[in-house]
Design an enzyme around this catalytic site. Sequence first.
Site, mmCIF file in Angstrom:
data_model
loop_
_atom_site.group_PDB
_atom_site.id
_atom_site.type_symbol
_atom_site.label_atom_id
_atom_site.label_comp_id
_atom_site.label_asym_id
_atom_site.label_seq_id
_atom_site.Cartn_x
_atom_site.Cartn_y
_atom_site.Cartn_z
ATOM 1 N N ASP A 44 0.850 -1.181 0.000
ATOM 2 C CA ASP A 44 0.000 0.000 0.000
ATOM 3 C C ASP A 44 0.890 1.237 0.000
ATOM 4 O OD1 ASP A 44 -2.331 -1.494 0.088
ATOM 5 O OD2 ASP A 44 -2.283 -1.622 2.255
ATOM 6 N N PRO A 45 0.545 2.229 -0.767
ATOM 7 C CA PRO A 45 1.397 3.420 -0.892
ATOM 8 C C PRO A 45 1.131 4.496 0.160
ATOM 9 C CG PRO A 45 -0.408 3.575 -2.421
ATOM 10 C CD PRO A 45 -0.553 2.240 -1.719
#
Length: 92
Positions: free
Chosen positions: A83-84
Site C-alpha cells: 500500500d502506498p
Amino acid sequence: MTDTPHPGQDLPAVLPRDRIRLSPAWRSLIGDCFSEPYFLELKRNLVKEIGSGVRVFPPALHWFEAFDRTEPADVRVVIIGQDPYHGPGQAH
C-alpha cells in the site's frame, strides 16, 4: 476477537505477540508466523525505526486491520502488494 488491544505506535515493543488482536480462526492459520525468524527481524527493524523517530504508516494500531474486519471463511481473493501510504489519514 480477543479482548487484547493492538499496541499503539508509541509503544517500545511494537507487536508483542500477546498484544496482537486476531480471532481464533486467524490465530490457527497464521499465529505461528509471529515467532518465525523473518517476522522477528521485521519487528526488530520496525522497533528500531520507530524508536529513532521514523513515522511508520499506517500506525501499528492498524497493521492487522484487514484480519480484524474479515474472518478467514469470508476471504475469496487475496491481492498481495504494498500500500502506498506515506502520510497521516491515507489508510482510511
